[in-house]
Scaffold this active site. Sequence first.
Site, PDB file in Angstrom:
ATOM      1  N   ILE A  55       0.828  -1.210   0.000  1.00  7.07           N
ATOM      2  CA  ILE A  55       0.000   0.000   0.000  1.00  7.07           C
ATOM      3  C   ILE A  55       0.857   1.252   0.000  1.00  7.07           C
ATOM      4  O   ILE A  55       0.528   2.245  -0.646  1.00  7.07           O
ATOM      5  CB  ILE A  55      -0.959  -0.024   1.205  1.00  7.07           C
ATOM      6  CG1 ILE A  55      -1.931  -1.200   1.076  1.00  7.07           C
ATOM      7  CG2 ILE A  55      -1.741   1.282   1.301  1.00  7.07           C
ATOM      8  CD1 ILE A  55      -2.782  -1.436   2.311  1.00  7.07           C
ATOM      9  N   TYR A 205      -1.261  -5.530  16.486  1.00 10.36           N
ATOM     10  CA  TYR A 205      -1.472  -4.654  15.332  1.00 10.36           C
ATOM     11  C   TYR A 205      -2.778  -3.875  15.483  1.00 10.36           C
ATOM     12  O   TYR A 205      -2.809  -2.645  15.376  1.00 10.36           O
ATOM     13  CB  TYR A 205      -1.493  -5.515  14.069  1.00 10.36           C
ATOM     14  CG  TYR A 205      -1.651  -4.767  12.773  1.00 10.36           C
ATOM     15  CD1 TYR A 205      -0.542  -4.261  12.104  1.00 10.36           C
ATOM     16  CD2 TYR A 205      -2.910  -4.597  12.193  1.00 10.36           C
ATOM     17  CE1 TYR A 205      -0.684  -3.603  10.896  1.00 10.36           C
ATOM     18  CE2 TYR A 205      -3.057  -3.923  10.993  1.00 10.36           C
ATOM     19  CZ  TYR A 205      -1.938  -3.435  10.346  1.00 10.36           C
ATOM     20  OH  TYR A 205      -2.090  -2.763   9.145  1.00 10.36           O
ATOM     21  N   LYS A 209      -3.575   0.171  16.151  1.00 12.24           N
ATOM     22  CA  LYS A 209      -4.396   0.908  15.196  1.00 12.24           C
ATOM     23  C   LYS A 209      -5.582   1.574  15.879  1.00 12.24           C
ATOM     24  O   LYS A 209      -6.008   2.671  15.493  1.00 12.24           O
ATOM     25  CB  LYS A 209      -4.876  -0.028  14.076  1.00 12.24           C
ATOM     26  CG  LYS A 209      -3.750  -0.597  13.217  1.00 12.24           C
ATOM     27  CD  LYS A 209      -2.963   0.491  12.508  1.00 12.24           C
ATOM     28  CE  LYS A 209      -1.917  -0.080  11.577  1.00 12.24           C
ATOM     29  NZ  LYS A 209      -1.192   0.967  10.832  1.00 12.24           N
ATOM     30  N   THR A 240      -1.456  -7.912  -0.525  1.00  7.42           N
ATOM     31  CA  THR A 240      -0.082  -7.413  -0.503  1.00  7.42           C
ATOM     32  C   THR A 240       0.855  -8.491   0.022  1.00  7.42           C
ATOM     33  O   THR A 240       0.427  -9.466   0.653  1.00  7.42           O
ATOM     34  CB  THR A 240       0.052  -6.179   0.400  1.00  7.42           C
ATOM     35  OG1 THR A 240      -0.243  -6.558   1.760  1.00  7.42           O
ATOM     36  CG2 THR A 240      -0.903  -5.079  -0.044  1.00  7.42           C
TER      37      THR A 240
END
Length: 320
Positions: A55, A205, A209, A240
């Site tokens: 990204i 993670y 966030k 990805t």
Amino acid sequence: MTPAAALDGMLDRTIVAGYSRFGYDIRRRGWPAGDPRPNALAGATVLVTGANSGIGKATAAGAAALGAAVLMVVRSPRRGESARRDLLAETPGAELVVDSCDVSDLVEVRSFATNLVVRQPRIDAVIHNAGVMPEHRAETDQGHELALATHVLGPLLLTELLLPALAAAPDPRVVLVSSGGMYTQALPTADVEYRGGDYRGAVAYARSKRIQVALAPILASRWAENGVTVAAMHPGWADTAGLAQSLPGFRRLTRPLLRTAEQAADTAVWLVATAARLPSGRFWHDRAARPTHYLPTTRYTDGELERVWRYCADAAGLEP
């Protein structure tokens, strides 16, 4: 509520539909033509962290295609230069500069930013895209959990040190690339560094966030006097290399639904390129502001938010 708005809300709440490429394809039909306009970023300098792949690389490509000079901030200069060559093949003549900085290392961030504002006195936008999903709990040299340092502490310090360059721009913008996974997590008020319990990389993670999104309104207020618009956003589910490495099982199950990196990067590029005046401190997905909670268990009090903010500011070396 219009039928289009109702459909958009349904897509958001069903997750699979909204975060997939199908949600992107449906929503983009309602976007106004010519936004952003061609060469919307001509004369602007845009800094993108984690710009060597996925990204981040697609974000750098999107900004360059709109005329921006792009600072590609990466950990590996070799991989950064490889990505730069790829982007130049796509957009010949693009102004792309590779800079090396590990945003999880606060000492390195301070040195990098101090030097950057000398040679780059104006920066129009900073897109904090660099991300990690550690398999096991790891700490930086400064003793901070790696996901927290990469997604929260490093971006806080880097932006704060770049404020003089951002303030020199006519309409400076800062974008935090978050994740829809944050909807599953409460604000970790009692354990910001994830020291307790069984450590899981995906949870670390998502927790970091959640902190990004929770702090966005505070940062919007803090940096308003410098004219900075702050936005958090999530890109949906994208195919990805990072996803394949971190969540291979999820990728196998959802691969037909996954967005391209370019689709996932669209909103980040739009947030820094649109001529529209955006409300600061909001959370965005597919070019629309979104709720920050869908589960009652993730809500927090003002006092809890203040505690997390003060912890993160102190850890990053800032005055709260």
